[in-house]
Design a protein around this motif. Structure first.
Motif, PDB file in Angstrom:
ATOM      1  N   GLU A  92       0.825  -1.179   0.000  1.00 46.34           N
ATOM      2  CA  GLU A  92       0.000   0.000   0.000  1.00 46.34           C
ATOM      3  C   GLU A  92       0.869   1.241   0.000  1.00 46.34           C
ATOM      4  OE1 GLU A  92      -2.072   0.755   4.093  1.00 46.34           O
ATOM      5  OE2 GLU A  92      -1.552  -1.382   4.117  1.00 46.34           O
ATOM      6  N   ALA A  93       0.524   2.139  -0.898  1.00 49.18           N
ATOM      7  CA  ALA A  93       1.203   3.419  -1.026  1.00 49.18           C
ATOM      8  C   ALA A  93       0.282   4.505  -0.463  1.00 49.18           C
ATOM      9  CB  ALA A  93       1.512   3.683  -2.499  1.00 49.18           C
ATOM     10  N   GLY A  94       0.718   5.761  -0.528  1.00 45.77           N
ATOM     11  CA  GLY A  94      -0.184   6.823  -0.097  1.00 45.77           C
ATOM     12  C   GLY A  94       0.503   7.915   0.699  1.00 45.77           C
ATOM     13  N   LEU A 111       4.863   8.183  -3.422  1.00 41.67           N
ATOM     14  CA  LEU A 111       3.541   7.933  -3.996  1.00 41.67           C
ATOM     15  C   LEU A 111       3.573   8.088  -5.514  1.00 41.67           C
ATOM     16  CD1 LEU A 111       0.517   7.473  -4.010  1.00 41.67           C
ATOM     17  CD2 LEU A 111       0.194   9.843  -3.253  1.00 41.67           C
ATOM     18  N   GLU A 112       4.207   9.144  -5.986  1.00 40.76           N
ATOM     19  CA  GLU A 112       4.301   9.374  -7.433  1.00 40.76           C
ATOM     20  C   GLU A 112       5.039   8.226  -8.118  1.00 40.76           C
ATOM     21  OE1 GLU A 112       3.080  11.830  -9.269  1.00 40.76           O
ATOM     22  OE2 GLU A 112       2.740  13.563  -7.972  1.00 40.76           O
ATOM     23  N   ARG A 113       6.100   7.766  -7.488  1.00 36.23           N
ATOM     24  CA  ARG A 113       6.884   6.677  -8.098  1.00 36.23           C
ATOM     25  C   ARG A 113       6.050   5.400  -8.165  1.00 36.23           C
ATOM     26  NH1 ARG A 113       8.978   5.107 -11.930  1.00 36.23           N
ATOM     27  NH2 ARG A 113      10.277   3.254 -11.837  1.00 36.23           N
ATOM     28  N   ALA A 132      -4.797  12.943   5.303  1.00 36.69           N
ATOM     29  CA  ALA A 132      -4.263  13.370   4.007  1.00 36.69           C
ATOM     30  C   ALA A 132      -5.174  12.940   2.860  1.00 36.69           C
ATOM     31  CB  ALA A 132      -2.863  12.777   3.814  1.00 36.69           C
ATOM     32  N   MET A 133      -6.464  12.848   3.120  1.00 39.08           N
ATOM     33  CA  MET A 133      -7.378  12.343   2.090  1.00 39.08           C
ATOM     34  C   MET A 133      -7.396  13.230   0.854  1.00 39.08           C
ATOM     35  SD  MET A 133      -9.504   9.976   1.137  1.00 39.08           S
ATOM     36  CE  MET A 133     -10.103   9.107   2.605  1.00 39.08           C
ATOM     37  N   GLN A 134      -7.642  14.523   1.040  1.00 38.22           N
ATOM     38  CA  GLN A 134      -7.733  15.403  -0.130  1.00 38.22           C
ATOM     39  C   GLN A 134      -6.392  15.514  -0.842  1.00 38.22           C
ATOM     40  OE1 GLN A 134     -10.745  16.684  -1.360  1.00 38.22           O
ATOM     41  NE2 GLN A 134      -9.387  16.930  -3.116  1.00 38.22           N
ATOM     42  N   GLU A 135      -5.316  15.531  -0.061  1.00 36.47           N
ATOM     43  CA  GLU A 135      -3.987  15.600  -0.673  1.00 36.47           C
ATOM     44  C   GLU A 135      -3.715  14.382  -1.561  1.00 36.47           C
ATOM     45  OE1 GLU A 135      -3.519  17.767   3.351  1.00 36.47           O
ATOM     46  OE2 GLU A 135      -4.732  16.164   2.482  1.00 36.47           O
ATOM     47  N   ILE A 140      -3.694  11.722  -7.219  1.00 32.86           N
ATOM     48  CA  ILE A 140      -4.237  10.704  -8.123  1.00 32.86           C
ATOM     49  C   ILE A 140      -5.022  11.344  -9.269  1.00 32.86           C
ATOM     50  CG2 ILE A 140      -5.678   8.629  -8.273  1.00 32.86           C
ATOM     51  CD1 ILE A 140      -2.975   8.358  -6.732  1.00 32.86           C
ATOM     52  N   LYS A 141      -5.620  12.499  -9.018  1.00 37.90           N
ATOM     53  CA  LYS A 141      -6.338  13.211 -10.087  1.00 37.90           C
ATOM     54  C   LYS A 141      -5.429  13.511 -11.273  1.00 37.90           C
ATOM     55  CE  LYS A 141     -10.123  15.674  -7.772  1.00 37.90           C
ATOM     56  NZ  LYS A 141     -10.588  16.995  -7.284  1.00 37.90           N
ATOM     57  N   ASN A 142      -4.146  13.700 -10.999  1.00 38.56           N
ATOM     58  CA  ASN A 142      -3.196  14.003 -12.075  1.00 38.56           C
ATOM     59  C   ASN A 142      -3.029  12.846 -13.056  1.00 38.56           C
ATOM     60  OD1 ASN A 142      -2.619  16.561 -10.983  1.00 38.56           O
ATOM     61  ND2 ASN A 142      -1.050  15.724  -9.623  1.00 38.56           N
ATOM     62  N   TYR A 143      -3.459  11.642 -12.658  1.00 39.08           N
ATOM     63  CA  TYR A 143      -3.319  10.461 -13.514  1.00 39.08           C
ATOM     64  C   TYR A 143      -4.632  10.084 -14.182  1.00 39.08           C
ATOM     65  CZ  TYR A 143       1.129   9.901 -11.100  1.00 39.08           C
ATOM     66  OH  TYR A 143       2.381  10.113 -10.601  1.00 39.08           O
ATOM     67  N   HIS A 144      -5.666  10.853 -13.938  1.00 38.69           N
ATOM     68  CA  HIS A 144      -6.981  10.510 -14.486  1.00 38.69           C
ATOM     69  C   HIS A 144      -6.931  10.492 -16.016  1.00 38.69           C
ATOM     70  CE1 HIS A 144     -11.172   9.864 -14.703  1.00 38.69           C
ATOM     71  NE2 HIS A 144     -11.507  11.076 -15.092  1.00 38.69           N
ATOM     72  N   GLY A 145      -7.500   9.446 -16.581  1.00 41.46           N
ATOM     73  CA  GLY A 145      -7.498   9.310 -18.035  1.00 41.46           C
ATOM     74  C   GLY A 145      -6.306   8.541 -18.572  1.00 41.46           C
ATOM     75  N   ARG A 146      -5.393   8.131 -17.671  1.00 44.37           N
ATOM     76  CA  ARG A 146      -4.202   7.389 -18.097  1.00 44.37           C
ATOM     77  C   ARG A 146      -4.292   5.900 -17.761  1.00 44.37           C
ATOM     78  NH1 ARG A 146       0.681  10.860 -15.721  1.00 44.37           N
ATOM     79  NH2 ARG A 146       1.849   9.088 -16.549  1.00 44.37           N
TER      80      ARG A 146
END
Length: 255
Positions: A92-94, A111-113, A132-135, A140-146
């Protein structure tokens, strides 16, 4: 049923793991997905998977609470394992800003890696968030559509947060917290729908009522299914069927 998140390889289960899996099986829990913590537990986790092939499934990753000065070395070990053999997921990451924020920047980098590794190996990403839920959602929103997919494990957030998670194609991992009086999930889940949920225990942690304060185990997944059924006013069998199908779709590469 599938326990989508349980640490059956930790010391708490060393003396009676066969009985724990047997009790779970008697309650209809047939598969167990085990998130990694760090290099100190990888061997125990993989050994348990080998002992219970086709029943226990190992993930690989670095828990945010294990992100310290040596996090790059830990991530290199994760990558090394991925080159050696298949895993069910990354995690688990996060992000966890509850206990210690000394390595906040490094937690983001880790997390990014791991998100990148999930995409590279076409695996689900299993996310831990605390304070850190919203963070975490924002990352993860940055990866949406990928094509990134996965679970926000141990979800206990708001309806707004749940809606954002669903929108980015992630599932909500619902565990013992749903049975706690002040959790508020009874106000969230009816607006989300079963198609976005998977069941988990996080055993040995976060036991559901009426076992709160005792060691959690996968057999207690039925208590979680019962509570969701009650909150959503639907038959328990429907909860079991749909959440299991959701988990099977997510982890299809390892089943």
């Amino acid at each position: 049923m599938i326990d989508s998140h349980c640490h059956l390889y930790v010391e708490d289960f060393q003396q009676d793991i066969k009985e724990v899996i047997l009790r779970a099986g008697e309650k209809g829990v047939k598969k167990f997905f085990m998130p990694a913590i760090d290099s100190t537990t990888h061997n125990a986790m993989i050994s348990l998977e080998e002992q219970f092939k086709g029943t226990c499934y190992a993930m690989i990753g670095l828990h945010p609470c294990s992100v310290k000065e040596n996090y790059l070395q830990e991530l290199a070990e994760v990558e090394g394992w991925l080159k050696k053999r298949p895993f069910a997921a990354i995690g688990e990451a996060g992000l966890d800003f509850y206990w210690d924020t000394s390595f906040k920047k490094e937690q983001y980098l880790a997390l990014e890696r791991q998100a990148a590794l999930a995409l590279q190996y076409d695996l689900p990403l299993i996310l831990h968030t605390r304070n850190a839920m919203q963070e975490t959602i924002d990352v993860i929103k940055n990866y949406h559509g990928r094509g990134l997919r996965g679970i926000f494990h141990c979800f206990g957030g708001s309806l707004t947060e749940a809606e954002q998670i669903v929108e980015i194609n992630f599932l909500l991992g619902i565990g013992g917290v749903v049975t706690y009086k002040k959790a508020g999930l009874d106000l969230v889940l009816p607006s989300i729908g079963l198609q976005h949920l998977v069941l988990e225990t996080d055993a040995p942690y976060l036991s559901p009522v009426p076992y709160r304060g005792k060691r959690n185990e996968s057999a207690y997944l039925m208590e979680i299914a019962n509570k969701i059924a009650s909150v959503m006013n639907i038959p328990r069998e429907e909860v079991m069927k749909i959440t299991t199908a959701n988990a099977e779709r997510l982890f299809y590469k390892s089943l």
